[in-house]
Design an enzyme around this catalytic site. Structure first.
Site, PDB file in Angstrom:
ATOM      1  N   LYS A   1     -34.676 -13.338  -9.735  1.00 35.74           N
ATOM      2  CA  LYS A   1     -34.330 -13.398 -11.165  1.00 35.74           C
ATOM      3  C   LYS A   1     -32.925 -13.955 -11.378  1.00 35.74           C
ATOM      4  CE  LYS A   1     -34.812  -8.961 -12.004  1.00 35.74           C
ATOM      5  NZ  LYS A   1     -35.167  -8.440 -10.682  1.00 35.74           N
TER       6      LYS A   1
ATOM      7  N   ARG B   1     -35.752  -2.743 -18.345  1.00 34.16           N
ATOM      8  CA  ARG B   1     -36.388  -2.321 -17.096  1.00 34.16           C
ATOM      9  C   ARG B   1     -37.306  -1.124 -17.309  1.00 34.16           C
ATOM     10  NH1 ARG B   1     -32.079  -4.428 -13.387  1.00 34.16           N
ATOM     11  NH2 ARG B   1     -32.787  -4.240 -11.243  1.00 34.16           N
TER      12      ARG B   1
ATOM     13  N   ARG C   1     -29.620 -10.760   1.659  1.00 29.85           N
ATOM     14  CA  ARG C   1     -28.827 -11.067   0.466  1.00 29.85           C
ATOM     15  C   ARG C   1     -27.370 -10.625   0.623  1.00 29.85           C
ATOM     16  NH1 ARG C   1     -31.207  -9.645  -5.272  1.00 29.85           N
ATOM     17  NH2 ARG C   1     -30.785  -7.476  -4.815  1.00 29.85           N
TER      18      ARG C   1
ATOM     19  N   ARG D   1     -24.481  -5.432  -0.786  1.00 30.22           N
ATOM     20  CA  ARG D   1     -24.482  -4.336  -1.760  1.00 30.22           C
ATOM     21  C   ARG D   1     -25.074  -3.073  -1.136  1.00 30.22           C
ATOM     22  NH1 ARG D   1     -27.403  -7.188  -6.784  1.00 30.22           N
ATOM     23  NH2 ARG D   1     -28.462  -5.207  -6.749  1.00 30.22           N
TER      24      ARG D   1
ATOM     25  N   ARG E   1     -35.913   1.262  -4.821  1.00 27.84           N
ATOM     26  CA  ARG E   1     -35.909   0.335  -5.963  1.00 27.84           C
ATOM     27  C   ARG E   1     -37.297  -0.264  -6.184  1.00 27.84           C
ATOM     28  NH1 ARG E   1     -31.353  -3.569  -4.254  1.00 27.84           N
ATOM     29  NH2 ARG E   1     -31.646  -4.613  -6.238  1.00 27.84           N
TER      30      ARG E   1
HETATM   31  P1  AMP Z   1     -29.644  -5.667 -10.304  1.00 23.99           P
HETATM   32  O1  AMP Z   1     -28.384  -6.368  -9.970  1.00 23.99           O
HETATM   33  O2  AMP Z   1     -30.329  -6.223 -11.517  1.00 23.99           O
HETATM   34  O3  AMP Z   1     -30.573  -5.507  -9.132  1.00 23.99           O
HETATM   35  O4  AMP Z   1     -29.219  -4.165 -10.740  1.00 23.99           O
HETATM   36  C1  AMP Z   1     -28.555  -3.317  -9.818  1.00 23.99           C
HETATM   37  C2  AMP Z   1     -28.723  -1.881 -10.224  1.00 23.99           C
HETATM   38  O5  AMP Z   1     -28.128  -1.661 -11.505  1.00 23.99           O
HETATM   39  C3  AMP Z   1     -30.158  -1.400 -10.387  1.00 23.99           C
HETATM   40  O6  AMP Z   1     -30.759  -1.051  -9.151  1.00 23.99           O
HETATM   41  C4  AMP Z   1     -29.946  -0.185 -11.283  1.00 23.99           C
HETATM   42  O7  AMP Z   1     -29.397   0.901 -10.575  1.00 23.99           O
HETATM   43  C5  AMP Z   1     -28.864  -0.695 -12.242  1.00 23.99           C
HETATM   44  N1  AMP Z   1     -29.476  -1.369 -13.405  1.00 23.99           N
HETATM   45  C6  AMP Z   1     -29.417  -2.696 -13.718  1.00 23.99           C
HETATM   46  N2  AMP Z   1     -30.091  -2.951 -14.851  1.00 23.99           N
HETATM   47  C7  AMP Z   1     -30.596  -1.780 -15.265  1.00 23.99           C
HETATM   48  C8  AMP Z   1     -31.415  -1.395 -16.359  1.00 23.99           C
HETATM   49  N3  AMP Z   1     -31.851  -2.299 -17.253  1.00 23.99           N
HETATM   50  N4  AMP Z   1     -31.749  -0.089 -16.469  1.00 23.99           N
HETATM   51  C9  AMP Z   1     -31.323   0.842 -15.583  1.00 23.99           C
HETATM   52  N5  AMP Z   1     -30.561   0.543 -14.517  1.00 23.99           N
HETATM   53  C10 AMP Z   1     -30.194  -0.755 -14.355  1.00 23.99           C
END
Ligand code: AMP
Length: 217
Positions: A13, A88, A127, A160, A171
């Site tokens: 994404k 999400r 990653r 990360r 996740r």
């Molecule tokens: P990402 O970089 O999009 O993979 O997001 C990293 C982490 O941020 C996720 O695993 C969640 O812990 C948190 N996070 C990001 N976006 C959301 C969301 N829309 N709702 C809840 N937690 C989020």
């Protein structure tokens, strides 16, 4: 054009959103990046979200919805945007629709990136992220060759905490339970378009372009 990118962690994404934004003059709005910025700045949101993110859990809806309402009200989004990682959950999707409806705006399309689980794990384990600019790379598919690749300073590459094997399993489970229902939500509104997210970055990009160019006609 306002888009949502939906898909499991590792589906690409963020990478695709970045490329599409550059070509179509859109702005990428990544909740993950915003949360990581909060963490870096040590804000109350950053402090509350830190442990939750590291464990691969979802940050509470209330916090995310308030944070995104504030972000979406900013003038820099006027030219259109890609929401990367938001919504999400169903409550987030409903809150987003209500918020946009009040402003007379809508989401034009939700692209759903589909990738096999075994491929997702391979992608996530390789990653790496830049601590400075937040961009993501992959040790094999998209290596960070030049330190000056960094958009802000010098790339400081790290893995990360939530890309660890344990957090990734969590996740993927949470994605299946809480985010997958959004595909039905957007399908009912005739907004969900599936994209085959397998193959190289350029192959996936080409598939997305075909969809967006049709949308813009
Ligand atoms: P990402 O970089 O999009 O993979 O997001 C990293 C982490 O941020 C996720 O695993 C969640 O812990 C948190 N996070 C990001 N976006 C959301 C969301 N829309 N709702 C809840 N937690 C989020």
């Amino acid at each position: 054009m306002n888009l949502v990118f939906l898909g499991p962690p590792g589906a690409g994404k963020g990478t695709q959103a970045e490329k599409i934004c550059a070509e179509y003059g859109l702005v990428q709005v990544s909740t993950g990046n915003i949360l990581r910025r909060h963490k870096k700045l040590g804000t109350p949101i950053g402090i509350e979200a830190d442990r939750i993110i590291a464990d691969g859990n979802l940050v509470p809806d209330g916090l995310i919805i308030d944070m995104m309402k504030e972000e979406l009200s900013k003038p820099y989004l006027k030219t259109g945007y890609i929401l990367d990682g938001f919504p999400r959950t169903l409550p987030q999707a409903v809150a987003l629709d209500e918020y946009l409806a009040r402003k007379g705006e809508t989401i034009d399309c939700t692209l759903v990136l589909n990738v096999e689980t075994s491929e997702l794990v391979k992608r996530i384990s390789g990653r790496r992220t830049c601590r400075t600019c937040g961009r993501t790379f992959h040790l094999i598919y998209n290596p960070p060759i030049e330190p000056r690749d960094c958009e802000i300073g010098t790339c400081e590459i790290f893995q990360r905490a939530d890309d660890s094997e344990e957090a990734v399993k969590n996740r993927l489970r949470i994605y299946a339970e809480r985010t997958l229902p959004l595909i039905d939500y957007y399908s009912e509104r005739k907004l969900a378009v599936p994209v085959d997210g397998s193959g190289s970055m350029d192959e996936v990009y080409a598939r997305i372009k075909v969809i967006l160019d049709k949308l813009l006609k």
